[in-house]
Scaffold this active site. Structure first.
Site, PDB file in Angstrom:
ATOM      1  N   PHE A 221       0.908  -1.348   0.276  1.00  0.00           N
ATOM      2  CA  PHE A 221       0.164  -0.022   0.225  1.00  0.00           C
ATOM      3  C   PHE A 221       0.871   1.229   0.070  1.00  0.00           C
ATOM      4  O   PHE A 221       0.959   1.995  -0.923  1.00  0.00           O
ATOM      5  CB  PHE A 221      -0.812  -0.243   1.118  1.00  0.00           C
TER       6      PHE A 221
ATOM      7  N   ASP B  76      10.276  -6.608  -3.006  1.00  0.00           N
ATOM      8  CA  ASP B  76       9.192  -7.057  -2.346  1.00  0.00           C
ATOM      9  C   ASP B  76       8.943  -8.506  -2.475  1.00  0.00           C
ATOM     10  O   ASP B  76       9.422  -9.382  -3.444  1.00  0.00           O
ATOM     11  CB  ASP B  76       7.908  -6.439  -2.839  1.00  0.00           C
TER      12      ASP B  76
ATOM     13  N   VAL C 121      13.458  -9.562   2.320  1.00  0.00           N
ATOM     14  CA  VAL C 121      14.379  -8.757   2.946  1.00  0.00           C
ATOM     15  C   VAL C 121      15.192  -9.549   4.103  1.00  0.00           C
ATOM     16  O   VAL C 121      16.313  -9.106   4.354  1.00  0.00           O
ATOM     17  CB  VAL C 121      13.911  -7.742   3.288  1.00  0.00           C
TER      18      VAL C 121
ATOM     19  N   THR D 240      11.500 -10.863   9.704  1.00  0.00           N
ATOM     20  CA  THR D 240      11.423  -9.549   8.592  1.00  0.00           C
ATOM     21  C   THR D 240      11.717  -8.519   9.356  1.00  0.00           C
ATOM     22  O   THR D 240      12.665  -7.840   8.777  1.00  0.00           O
ATOM     23  CB  THR D 240      10.176  -9.360   8.019  1.00  0.00           C
TER      24      THR D 240
ATOM     25  N   ASN E   3      19.532  -6.007   7.275  1.00  0.00           N
ATOM     26  CA  ASN E   3      20.073  -6.220   5.790  1.00  0.00           C
ATOM     27  C   ASN E   3      20.216  -4.978   5.210  1.00  0.00           C
ATOM     28  O   ASN E   3      21.223  -4.442   4.355  1.00  0.00           O
ATOM     29  CB  ASN E   3      19.373  -7.332   5.095  1.00  0.00           C
TER      30      ASN E   3
ATOM     31  N   TYR F  43       5.450  -8.163  15.945  1.00  0.00           N
ATOM     32  CA  TYR F  43       5.458  -6.830  15.478  1.00  0.00           C
ATOM     33  C   TYR F  43       5.954  -5.784  16.113  1.00  0.00           C
ATOM     34  O   TYR F  43       6.753  -5.175  15.630  1.00  0.00           O
ATOM     35  CB  TYR F  43       4.063  -6.738  14.733  1.00  0.00           C
TER      36      TYR F  43
ATOM     37  N   LYS G 102       9.349  -4.200  15.702  1.00  0.00           N
ATOM     38  CA  LYS G 102       9.691  -2.744  15.244  1.00  0.00           C
ATOM     39  C   LYS G 102      10.540  -2.011  16.275  1.00  0.00           C
ATOM     40  O   LYS G 102      11.305  -1.101  15.943  1.00  0.00           O
ATOM     41  CB  LYS G 102       8.452  -2.159  15.081  1.00  0.00           C
TER      42      LYS G 102
ATOM     43  N   THR H  54      -2.525   4.663   8.973  1.00  0.00           N
ATOM     44  CA  THR H  54      -2.687   4.997   7.630  1.00  0.00           C
ATOM     45  C   THR H  54      -3.645   4.398   6.835  1.00  0.00           C
ATOM     46  O   THR H  54      -3.713   3.066   6.831  1.00  0.00           O
ATOM     47  CB  THR H  54      -1.088   5.163   7.114  1.00  0.00           C
TER      48      THR H  54
ATOM     49  N   ARG I  88      -7.481  -4.910   8.189  1.00  0.00           N
ATOM     50  CA  ARG I  88      -7.364  -3.790   8.806  1.00  0.00           C
ATOM     51  C   ARG I  88      -8.909  -3.151   9.119  1.00  0.00           C
ATOM     52  O   ARG I  88      -9.766  -3.329   8.145  1.00  0.00           O
ATOM     53  CB  ARG I  88      -6.365  -2.962   8.664  1.00  0.00           C
TER      54      ARG I  88
END
Ligand code: NAD
Ligand code: UDP
Length: 337
Positions: free
Chosen positions: A35, A55, A81, A114, A121, A167, A171, A197, A208
């Site tokens: 998105f 991606d 990634v 991730t 990375n 998550y 983060k 967002t 969501r």
């Protein structure tokens, strides 16, 4: 004579300044098919830059890159990634990570990998090549906040072993890595803490709240309020966030995380009502169990973004939801066609 040579000199300085300002740069965007990543890619291409998107298509969609693929300056690599990255870039926007709670909880170990390995990375690449990095962190680093609204100096209230931890803590460690790479190796890294967002190109099926409510209203299904619907969020339209991310990347020096979000705080009953009005739907509101560790309140303090970037959101939630509904209508029509 003297005046005209001064004028020539000023004109030349102006020209050089404009050249520097508009210098074409090479960007890496991770999570480019998602998105926000796809909108950011489009914005950078529109500014004349070259963009390489990567991606692994976990939640990315090829359709999001339809516009980017028409640009000569764009190329795409299917890449996870958690594997090392290579290439020479001026700037790296690091967005790759699942963002929807149902999705990031499906394989929490992959989510944590991730967040950690993906960010490591990206930072290793920046360290080796001198690229500047802006990464998307999240308001989830504040957990279920005891300070309201949330300033960047608030250290958060996160359950490290709950279902959202992959998550939230992911983060948080990503931010830790970023600021350690800054201190140890001088990597120029910036972290945007994005609050909720929404907008066109969200995955309509990703669970969501805004996408769920719009899809439910458009297809005549019940609107699912989790818990009593009194929990609050502050919803920011994507155009405001993209503008903020680019301003953060281009700011002279920023050595601390920056909140980007719309301080307009509403509860889930109110956002349901705004969606129903925008769609013109009379779907019923039904209650479903509140997910574990669902934060009670969320509102960004955006004074830092205002001071450092001159940034503030411009799009009201009514306006943004109406535009998002238009996009989702097309998706529903394509699905039945
Ligand atoms: P999104 O799911 O649409 O985009 C994320 C993209 O990352 C997807 O295209 C996905 O396929 C890709 N991805 C995931 N794991 C990957 C991996 N291991 N390797 C390569 N690609 C991978 O989500 P979004 O809303 O666009 O979020 C973008 C970023 O912004 C994320 O980092 C997210 O944590 C952050 N963020 C978003 C919000 C929001 O409300 N949208 C709020 C806070 C933070
Ligand atoms: N939510 C809801 N109904 C839904 C989906 C979500 O009431 O169909 C609630 C959810 O419990 C949370 C809020 O909406 O309180 C925002 O959820 P979302 O998954 O969009 O983002 P996050 O929880 O990460 O802020």
């Amino acid at each position: 004579m003297y005046c005209s040579s001064l004028r020539d000199h000023a004109a030349r300085v102006g020209q050089i300044a404009r050249l520097i300002e508009t210098r074409q740069m090479k960007y890496l965007v991770t999570g480019a098919a998602g998105f926000l990543g796809s909108h950011l890619t489009d914005a950078l291409l529109a500014q004349g830059h070259d963009v390489v998107g990567v991606d692994n298509m976990l939640s990315g969609r090829a359709k999001n890159l339809e516009n980017a693929k028409t640009h000569e300056g764009f190329s795409f690599h299917h890449h996870d990634v958690i594997e090392p990255l290579s290439g020479q870039y001026d700037r790296i926007f690091h967005l790759a990570a699942p963002a929807s709670p149902p999705l990031y909880q499906t394989d929490p170990v992959a989510t944590a990998k991730t967040c950690f390995l993906g960010t490591l990375n990206v930072l290793e690449l920046a360290r080796a090549t001198g690229a500047r990095v802006t990464m998307t962190s999240t308001s989830e680093v504040y957990g279920d906040p005891e300070q309201h609204p949330q300033t960047e100096t608030y250290l958060g209230n996160v359950n490290p072993v709950g279902p959202r931890a992959c998550y939230d803590e992911g983060k948080r460690i990503a931010e830790t890595l970023a600021f350690d790479f800054r201190r140890m190796y001088g990597v120029d890294v910036r972290a945007a803490r994005l609050f909720n967002t929404y907008g066109p190109r969200m995955d309509p099926e990703d669970g969501r709240v805004v996408s769920n409510f719009i899809m439910q209203a458009l297809t005549g299904k019940d609107i699912t309020l989790y818990g009593d619907g009194s929990q609050t969020r502050s919803f920011c339209y994507y155009t405001d966030v993209i503008r903020g991310l680019i301003a953060l990347m281009e700011a002279d020096t920023v050595d601390a995380p920056v909140n980007l979000g719309n301080p307009f705080e509403i509860d889930m009953r109110q956002i349901a009502r705004i969606v129903l009005d925008a769609v013109g739907s009379d779907s019923n509101l039904v209650h479903r169990p509140l997910p574990e560790d669902d934060p009670t309140r969320r509102q960004p303090d955006i004074r830092r973004a205002g001071e450092l970037l001159g940034w503030a959101p411009e799009v009201s939630v009514e306006e943004g939801v109406a535009k998002t509904v238009t996009y989702f209508k097309e998706y529903v029509l394509e699905r039945v066609a």
